[in-house]
Design an enzyme around this catalytic site. Structure first.
Site, PDB file in Angstrom:
ATOM      1  N   ARG A  46      -7.714   5.545  11.986  1.00  0.00           N
ATOM      2  CA  ARG A  46      -6.451   5.682  11.266  1.00  0.00           C
ATOM      3  C   ARG A  46      -5.378   4.944  12.049  1.00  0.00           C
ATOM      4  NH1 ARG A  46      -3.613   6.579   6.623  1.00  0.00           N
ATOM      5  NH2 ARG A  46      -1.527   7.270   7.149  1.00  0.00           N
ATOM      6  N   HIS A  48      -1.514   4.631  12.137  1.00  0.00           N
ATOM      7  CA  HIS A  48      -0.467   5.502  11.607  1.00  0.00           C
ATOM      8  C   HIS A  48       0.888   5.141  12.206  1.00  0.00           C
ATOM      9  CE1 HIS A  48       0.366   9.333   9.507  1.00  0.00           C
ATOM     10  NE2 HIS A  48       1.328   9.468  10.401  1.00  0.00           N
ATOM     11  N   CYS A  51       6.845   8.925  11.882  1.00  0.00           N
ATOM     12  CA  CYS A  51       7.647   9.453  10.781  1.00  0.00           C
ATOM     13  C   CYS A  51       8.323  10.732  11.252  1.00  0.00           C
ATOM     14  CB  CYS A  51       6.773   9.738   9.561  1.00  0.00           C
ATOM     15  SG  CYS A  51       7.692  10.517   8.210  1.00  0.00           S
ATOM     16  N   GLU A  89       8.959   3.601  12.511  1.00  0.00           N
ATOM     17  CA  GLU A  89       9.668   4.541  11.636  1.00  0.00           C
ATOM     18  C   GLU A  89      10.225   3.823  10.411  1.00  0.00           C
ATOM     19  OE1 GLU A  89      11.413   8.213  10.550  1.00  0.00           O
ATOM     20  OE2 GLU A  89       9.983   7.790  12.141  1.00  0.00           O
ATOM     21  N   ASP A 123       8.614  -3.244   3.244  1.00  0.00           N
ATOM     22  CA  ASP A 123       7.706  -2.776   4.287  1.00  0.00           C
ATOM     23  C   ASP A 123       7.772  -3.783   5.432  1.00  0.00           C
ATOM     24  OD1 ASP A 123       5.634  -1.861   5.918  1.00  0.00           O
ATOM     25  OD2 ASP A 123       4.331  -1.396   4.217  1.00  0.00           O
ATOM     26  N   ARG A 125       6.507  -3.221   8.494  1.00  0.00           N
ATOM     27  CA  ARG A 125       5.538  -2.857   9.536  1.00  0.00           C
ATOM     28  C   ARG A 125       4.645  -4.050   9.899  1.00  0.00           C
ATOM     29  NH1 ARG A 125       3.208   2.426   6.645  1.00  0.00           N
ATOM     30  NH2 ARG A 125       3.387   0.955   4.924  1.00  0.00           N
ATOM     31  N   LYS A 151      -2.869  -3.062   6.018  1.00  0.00           N
ATOM     32  CA  LYS A 151      -3.455  -2.714   7.313  1.00  0.00           C
ATOM     33  C   LYS A 151      -4.796  -3.408   7.479  1.00  0.00           C
ATOM     34  CE  LYS A 151      -1.396   1.882   7.639  1.00  0.00           C
ATOM     35  NZ  LYS A 151      -1.648   3.327   7.733  1.00  0.00           N
TER      36      LYS A 151
END
Length: 170
Positions: A46, A48, A51, A89, A123, A125, A151
């Protein structure tokens, strides 16, 4: 360049993980490992992002906490896996963007659309550090615990063999 800073054991309600703290010159990232993953194939993984709403404040307006719990439960059941925690975040836009976007989300916009409505990227990220961590750990292949194709794409582009995908939706 990704540097391993420290490591130790972390007891969780889903078992004991080995925590490894990495630093890339700008941000820290954490890998939580259960079992032996070096040289292993089809390791549950995962990736992640942080948050505050979901993890620190127990907000019911996002599913971040549930996604993490589902992932840790699946890893515990299998007895081996990796959780990579990235400091990203607000889909990489920061907590300010998250706070600014809340009212738009409450009016029915999807989170990505709410970010755009207040002037941020849908997004922002970046999963490159996660790929670097997996490569450093010597994992041969992973089974991603995700519902996010970005991802998978980023990890694959950076040399991680994704042998399968398991959605972590509720």
């Amino acid at each position: 360049m990704l540097v391993k800073l420290a490591e130790g054991n972390l007891k969780t309600k889903f078992g004991v993980y080995r925590e490894i703290l990495f630093y890339n010159g700008q941000k820290e990232a954490i890998a939580l490992l259960m079992g032996d993953v070096a040289g292993a194939e089809a390791v549950l993984c995962r990736v992640h992002s942080s948050c505050l709403f979901g993890h620190a404040f127990n907000s019911i307006e996002c599913d971040c906490r549930e996604q993490m719990e589902i992932s840790q439960q699946l890893i515990q059941q299998e007895g081996r896996g990796i959780v990579i925690w990235l400091d990203q975040e607000g889909k990489g836009n920061g907590h300010f963007a998250l706070l600014k976007s809340v009212e738009h989300k409450r009016l029915g916009l999807a989170q990505a659309d709410a970010y755009e409505a207040v002037g941020f990227k849908r997004d922002a990220r970046d999963y490159t550090v996660a790929a670097e961590i997996l490569n450093q750990l010597g994992v041969k292949s992973i089974r991603m615990l995700t519902n996010n194709p970005n991802k998978v794409e980023t990890l694959t582009q950076h040399g991680v063999h994704v042998a399968g995908i398991k959605a972590t939706t509720l």
